[in-house]
Design a protein around this motif. Structure first.
Motif, short mmCIF file in Angstrom:
data_model
loop_
_atom_site.label_atom_id
_atom_site.label_comp_id
_atom_site.label_asym_id
_atom_site.label_seq_id
_atom_site.Cartn_x
_atom_site.Cartn_y
_atom_site.Cartn_z
N PHE A 101 -10.62 11.96 8.24
CA PHE A 101 -10.06 11.74 6.92
C PHE A 101 -9.50 10.32 6.80
O PHE A 101 -8.87 9.81 7.74
CB PHE A 101 -8.93 12.74 6.65
N ALA A 102 -9.72 9.72 5.65
CA ALA A 102 -9.14 8.41 5.39
C ALA A 102 -7.62 8.55 5.26
O ALA A 102 -7.11 9.51 4.69
CB ALA A 102 -9.71 7.81 4.11
N VAL A 103 -6.90 7.56 5.80
CA VAL A 103 -5.44 7.53 5.70
C VAL A 103 -5.07 6.38 4.77
O VAL A 103 -5.45 5.23 5.00
CB VAL A 103 -4.78 7.33 7.08
N TRP A 104 -4.32 6.70 3.73
CA TRP A 104 -3.98 5.72 2.70
C TRP A 104 -2.47 5.47 2.64
O TRP A 104 -1.68 6.38 2.87
CB TRP A 104 -4.44 6.19 1.32
N ALA A 105 -2.13 4.25 2.30
CA ALA A 105 -0.73 3.89 2.05
C ALA A 105 -0.64 3.35 0.62
O ALA A 105 -1.50 2.59 0.17
CB ALA A 105 -0.25 2.84 3.03
N LYS A 106 0.39 3.78 -0.09
CA LYS A 106 0.59 3.33 -1.47
C LYS A 106 1.08 1.88 -1.46
O LYS A 106 2.04 1.54 -0.77
CB LYS A 106 1.60 4.22 -2.17
N ASN A 107 0.43 1.02 -2.23
CA ASN A 107 0.84 -0.38 -2.31
C ASN A 107 2.19 -0.49 -3.02
O ASN A 107 2.38 0.07 -4.10
CB ASN A 107 -0.20 -1.21 -3.05
N PRO A 108 3.14 -1.20 -2.42
CA PRO A 108 4.48 -1.30 -3.01
C PRO A 108 4.57 -2.38 -4.09
O PRO A 108 3.74 -3.29 -4.16
CB PRO A 108 5.36 -1.67 -1.82
N THR A 109 5.60 -2.26 -4.92
CA THR A 109 5.91 -3.27 -5.93
C THR A 109 7.20 -3.97 -5.51
O THR A 109 8.19 -3.33 -5.17
CB THR A 109 6.09 -2.63 -7.31
N VAL A 110 7.18 -5.30 -5.55
CA VAL A 110 8.35 -6.11 -5.22
C VAL A 110 8.80 -6.81 -6.50
O VAL A 110 8.03 -7.55 -7.12
CB VAL A 110 8.05 -7.14 -4.13
N SER A 152 9.15 -10.15 3.95
CA SER A 152 8.04 -10.64 4.78
C SER A 152 7.07 -9.53 5.17
O SER A 152 5.90 -9.80 5.47
CB SER A 152 8.57 -11.33 6.04
N ALA A 153 7.54 -8.30 5.17
CA ALA A 153 6.68 -7.14 5.45
C ALA A 153 7.23 -5.98 4.65
O ALA A 153 8.25 -5.39 5.02
CB ALA A 153 6.65 -6.82 6.94
N VAL A 154 6.56 -5.63 3.56
CA VAL A 154 7.10 -4.66 2.61
C VAL A 154 6.29 -3.36 2.67
O VAL A 154 5.06 -3.39 2.57
CB VAL A 154 7.09 -5.22 1.17
N TYR A 155 7.01 -2.24 2.81
CA TYR A 155 6.34 -0.94 2.97
C TYR A 155 6.65 0.02 1.82
O TYR A 155 6.02 1.08 1.74
CB TYR A 155 6.75 -0.30 4.29
N SER A 156 7.58 -0.32 0.96
CA SER A 156 7.91 0.53 -0.19
C SER A 156 8.47 -0.35 -1.29
O SER A 156 8.78 -1.53 -1.07
CB SER A 156 8.92 1.61 0.22
N ASP A 157 8.59 0.21 -2.48
CA ASP A 157 9.11 -0.55 -3.62
C ASP A 157 10.50 -1.10 -3.31
O ASP A 157 11.37 -0.35 -2.84
CB ASP A 157 9.18 0.33 -4.87
N ILE A 158 10.72 -2.38 -3.59
CA ILE A 158 12.04 -2.96 -3.38
C ILE A 158 12.39 -3.89 -4.55
O ILE A 158 11.50 -4.41 -5.23
CB ILE A 158 12.16 -3.76 -2.06
#
Length: 211
Positions: A101-110, A152-158
């Motif tokens: 199965f493909a594993v996806w991460a939601k692109n965050p908004t900065v 510099s490395a964003v994993y969720s909306d900030i």
């Protein structure tokens, strides 16, 4: 003759038209066409299939890799760290049909915020990547210092807020016909500060205040 086993590749709503399929050196491998929701191929039992060349694309998401189990969409660094051990780059064919199965991460908004709470910039970036700071903002009486958190490395909306330092101004006192000396005084912009006590003297006059 090798026993062939079916390997189904589920892109989980990723674009099937952008899947890239390469064959291995297994002579008995038989590949079917890409189907609407998955790619299915037959590979010799015990052979190893390279998954790194198969990269689906899904708008608004970053493809992280493949997993033998279906994972929920990754939305932050904690769930990403937990999912890392499940990611695979190769599949050794077992004695039964299998699915990856493909594993996806939601692109965050900065979002970058200025001194008055106004949005200076809003960026949708790839999961785990770096945001680009907007132009250095201006503010009367203040100097821009930095942003309140790293991007510099964003994993969720900030939301990134600007940090400011009030400017310091030197005030000089004029005697206006008086005599004596007074040192200069440093004042911070926007801060109400009493002025220094008058040290000048002038014969025949009473000091009324500063103007």
């Amino acid at each position: 003759k090798s026993v062939l086993r079916k390997l189904r590749i589920d892109p989980d709503r990723g674009s099937r038209s952008l899947l890239i399929i390469t064959t291995s050196d297994v002579a008995d491998e038989v590949l079917t066409n890409i189907r609407e929701n998955n790619y299915a191929g037959y590979h010799a039992e015990g052979s190893t299939f390279d998954l790194t060349t198969i990269r689906p694309i899904r708008e608004g998401y970053t493809f992280l890799g493949w997993s033998k189990t279906k994972l929920a969409v990754i939305t932050n660094q904690n769930t990403f760290n937990a999912a890392r051990s499940s990611l695979i780059t190769k599949m050794t064919m077992p004695s039964t049909a299998s699915t990856v199965f493909a594993v996806w991460a939601k692109n965050p908004t900065v979002t970058f915020i200025g001194a008055e709470g106004e949005a200076l910039s809003s960026q949708k970036i790839s999961f785990g990547s770096k945001a680009i700071a907007p132009y250095t903002p201006l503010r009367t009486g203040y100097t821009f210092v930095d942003w309140d958190q790293s991007f510099s490395a964003v994993y969720s909306d900030i939301t990134v807020k600007s940090l400011w330092q009030p400017n310091s101004y030197r005030i000089s006192f004029q005697s206006q016909g008086g005599s004596g000396e007074m040192p200069d005084q440093q004042l911070l912009y926007g801060t109400a500060t009493p002025l220094c006590f008058n040290r000048y003297e002038r014969s025949g006059y009473l000091f009324a205040g500063w103007n």
